[in-house]
Design an enzyme around this catalytic site. Structure first.
Site, PDB file in Angstrom:
ATOM      1  N   GLY A 162     -13.245  10.303  28.647  1.00 37.20           N
ATOM      2  CA  GLY A 162     -14.217   9.154  29.866  1.00 37.20           C
ATOM      3  C   GLY A 162     -15.090   9.381  28.973  1.00 37.20           C
ATOM      4  O   GLY A 162     -16.204   8.463  29.132  1.00 37.20           O
ATOM      5  N   GLU A 214      -9.303  16.671  35.743  1.00 40.10           N
ATOM      6  CA  GLU A 214     -10.496  16.033  36.901  1.00 40.10           C
ATOM      7  C   GLU A 214      -9.848  17.120  38.531  1.00 40.10           C
ATOM      8  O   GLU A 214     -10.412  17.480  39.510  1.00 40.10           O
ATOM      9  CB  GLU A 214     -10.153  15.079  37.222  1.00 40.10           C
ATOM     10  CG  GLU A 214     -10.768  14.117  35.953  1.00 40.10           C
ATOM     11  CD  GLU A 214     -10.061  13.110  35.323  1.00 40.10           C
ATOM     12  OE1 GLU A 214      -8.690  12.304  35.868  1.00 40.10           O
ATOM     13  OE2 GLU A 214     -10.324  12.591  33.676  1.00 40.10           O
ATOM     14  N   GLU A 274      -6.467  18.560  26.396  1.00 39.75           N
ATOM     15  CA  GLU A 274      -7.720  17.412  26.462  1.00 39.75           C
ATOM     16  C   GLU A 274      -9.180  18.373  26.394  1.00 39.75           C
ATOM     17  O   GLU A 274     -10.013  18.631  27.354  1.00 39.75           O
ATOM     18  CB  GLU A 274      -6.844  17.089  27.657  1.00 39.75           C
ATOM     19  CG  GLU A 274      -6.361  15.983  27.943  1.00 39.75           C
ATOM     20  CD  GLU A 274      -5.791  15.388  28.627  1.00 39.75           C
ATOM     21  OE1 GLU A 274      -5.786  13.998  28.530  1.00 39.75           O
ATOM     22  OE2 GLU A 274      -6.329  15.272  30.026  1.00 39.75           O
ATOM     23  N   TRP A 282      -2.860   6.811  34.420  1.00 40.71           N
ATOM     24  CA  TRP A 282      -3.613   5.683  35.093  1.00 40.71           C
ATOM     25  C   TRP A 282      -5.096   6.404  35.924  1.00 40.71           C
ATOM     26  O   TRP A 282      -5.525   5.320  36.887  1.00 40.71           O
ATOM     27  CB  TRP A 282      -2.545   4.705  35.807  1.00 40.71           C
ATOM     28  CG  TRP A 282      -1.594   4.108  34.878  1.00 40.71           C
ATOM     29  CD1 TRP A 282      -1.226   3.692  33.825  1.00 40.71           C
ATOM     30  CD2 TRP A 282      -0.396   3.197  35.108  1.00 40.71           C
ATOM     31  NE1 TRP A 282      -0.550   3.135  32.750  1.00 40.71           N
ATOM     32  CE2 TRP A 282       0.430   2.591  34.011  1.00 40.71           C
ATOM     33  CE3 TRP A 282      -0.158   2.667  36.740  1.00 40.71           C
ATOM     34  CZ2 TRP A 282       0.530   2.413  33.722  1.00 40.71           C
ATOM     35  CZ3 TRP A 282       0.644   1.734  36.090  1.00 40.71           C
ATOM     36  CH2 TRP A 282       1.554   1.603  35.543  1.00 40.71           C
ATOM     37  N   LYS A 283      -4.684   7.160  36.177  1.00 39.21           N
ATOM     38  CA  LYS A 283      -5.674   8.424  36.992  1.00 39.21           C
ATOM     39  C   LYS A 283      -5.673   7.233  38.606  1.00 39.21           C
ATOM     40  O   LYS A 283      -4.662   6.886  38.311  1.00 39.21           O
ATOM     41  CB  LYS A 283      -7.607   8.091  36.123  1.00 39.21           C
ATOM     42  CG  LYS A 283      -6.361   8.533  35.519  1.00 39.21           C
ATOM     43  CD  LYS A 283      -8.590   9.385  34.361  1.00 39.21           C
ATOM     44  CE  LYS A 283      -7.789   9.999  33.305  1.00 39.21           C
ATOM     45  NZ  LYS A 283      -9.136  10.807  32.711  1.00 39.21           N
ATOM     46  N   GLY A 341      -5.675   8.072  28.636  1.00 37.95           N
ATOM     47  CA  GLY A 341      -6.317   7.639  29.824  1.00 37.95           C
ATOM     48  C   GLY A 341      -7.476   6.648  29.850  1.00 37.95           C
ATOM     49  O   GLY A 341      -5.532   4.814  29.779  1.00 37.95           O
ATOM     50  N   SER A 384     -10.004  10.207  25.602  1.00 35.60           N
ATOM     51  CA  SER A 384     -10.667   9.194  24.464  1.00 35.60           C
ATOM     52  C   SER A 384      -9.462   7.772  23.598  1.00 35.60           C
ATOM     53  O   SER A 384     -10.354   7.924  22.462  1.00 35.60           O
ATOM     54  CB  SER A 384     -12.410   9.467  24.225  1.00 35.60           C
ATOM     55  OG  SER A 384     -13.356   9.116  25.156  1.00 35.60           O
ATOM     56  N   HIS A 400      -4.996  18.961  35.034  1.00 35.07           N
ATOM     57  CA  HIS A 400      -5.792  17.907  34.201  1.00 35.07           C
ATOM     58  C   HIS A 400      -7.188  18.243  34.765  1.00 35.07           C
ATOM     59  O   HIS A 400      -7.292  18.655  36.004  1.00 35.07           O
ATOM     60  CB  HIS A 400      -5.375  16.327  34.442  1.00 35.07           C
ATOM     61  CG  HIS A 400      -6.988  15.887  34.468  1.00 35.07           C
ATOM     62  ND1 HIS A 400      -7.725  15.410  34.326  1.00 35.07           N
ATOM     63  CD2 HIS A 400      -5.641  14.643  33.308  1.00 35.07           C
ATOM     64  CE1 HIS A 400      -8.199  14.732  33.215  1.00 35.07           C
ATOM     65  NE2 HIS A 400      -6.780  14.129  33.115  1.00 35.07           N
TER      66      HIS A 400
HETATM   67  P1  13P Z   1      -9.855   8.795  28.484  1.00 34.58           P
HETATM   68  O1  13P Z   1      -8.714   8.777  27.194  1.00 34.58           O
HETATM   69  O2  13P Z   1      -9.659   7.713  29.475  1.00 34.58           O
HETATM   70  O3  13P Z   1     -10.257   9.693  28.058  1.00 34.58           O
HETATM   71  O4  13P Z   1      -8.705  10.134  29.673  1.00 34.58           O
HETATM   72  C1  13P Z   1      -8.121  10.806  29.145  1.00 34.58           C
HETATM   73  C2  13P Z   1      -6.964  11.261  29.824  1.00 34.58           C
HETATM   74  O5  13P Z   1      -8.005  12.026  30.569  1.00 34.58           O
HETATM   75  C3  13P Z   1      -6.077  10.993  30.221  1.00 34.58           C
HETATM   76  O6  13P Z   1      -5.389  12.551  31.012  1.00 34.58           O
END
Ligand code: 13P
Length: 249
Positions: free
Chosen positions: A172, A96, A166, A11-12, A232, A211, A94
């Site tokens: 995203g 990020e 990933e 869910w970030k 995500g 995605s 991750h």
């Molecule tokens: P998205 O599915 O929004 O591209 O994010 C992927 C993600 O970073 C899951 O950890």
């Protein structure tokens, strides 16, 4: 070897008490699944979500953990604290965290070790940038990121680690890797692990993230080395997430 699929929702840094209540209630409509369903809310909501999903089979994940065990580390959250809230998994490495918070391979490896010591199962995220893919460095980047963890905790520990491939260019962006692209990298990750332990390489669940949507997930899940997804954006929509879980079987 049959590996159970995992569909995990990251869910970030999204949600509020109200929206999370609604999302979890939506997810609880899900019928039984052969896959393991994992949800990863932000720290403040772990306790609430733990209560809301108590009667379900959902597993809980945290999005980060300190590499330290306890003490004067203001703002950090320890692995044992997460254990107090029935957290089973923790996302580590991750992209990020690696790019925005400067988490190096060594920092990630230290966090994996701390998590394992507290009996939390790491979901180790790896993956290349677009530049690295275009320079044919996809495999070497993934191998470097995994090797840092093998060097720290040993190959046998990977029996308790889930890997999430990933690719950064797919996160995203709406531009998912194709099922074939994902399979190619997953297979190479498994082959890399097999150099250290064939048995462990066959056990490790390797998820794809970037995605993932309901419409693309079926093709991904049909690939022999894709053992699930780390989702995500689409995990914030109960219907869409349930459809992805269904596609996993
Ligand atoms: P998205 O599915 O929004 O591209 O994010 C992927 C993600 O970073 C899951 O950890």
């Amino acid at each position: 070897m049959i590996r159970q699929k995992i569909v995990a929702g990251n869910w970030k840094m999204n949600g509020s008490k109200e929206s999370i209540n609604a999302l979890v209630n939506g997810l609880l409509e899900m019928k039984g699944s052969n896959s393991e369903v994992v949800i990863a809310p932000s720290f403040p909501y772990l306790s609430l979500v733990n209560e809301l999903v108590a009667a379900s089979d959902f597993s809980l994940a945290a999005q980060n953990v300190s590499g330290e065990v306890k003490g004067a580390y203001t703002g950090e959250v320890s692995a044992s604290m997460l254990g107090d809230f029935d957290v089973k998994y923790v996302l580590l490495g991750h992209s990020e965290r690696r790019t925005l918070y400067n988490e190096t391979d060594d920092v990630v490896a230290a966090k994996v070790a701390t998590a394992l010591n507290a009996e939390l199962a790491p979901i180790l995220c790896i993956g290349e940038t677009l530049e690295e893919r275009e320079a044919n460095q996809t495999f070497s980047v993934c191998e470097r990121q995994i090797q840092a963890v093998i060097s720290k905790v040993g190959i046998e520990a990977f029996a308790k680690i889930v890997i999430a491939y990933e690719p950064i260019w797919a996160i995203g962006t709406g531009l998912s890797a194709s099922a074939e692209q994902a399979q190619e990298v997953h297979q190479s990750i498994r082959a890399f692990l097999a150099k250290s332990s064939e048995v462990v390489s066959q056990k490790v669940q390797i998820l794809y993230g970037g995605s993932v949507k309901a419409s693309t997930s079926k093709a991904l899940f049909e690939m022999p080395d894709v053992d699930g997804a780390l989702v995500g954006g689409a995990s914030l929509d109960a219907k869409e997430f349930i459809a992805i879980v269904k596609a996993a079987g």
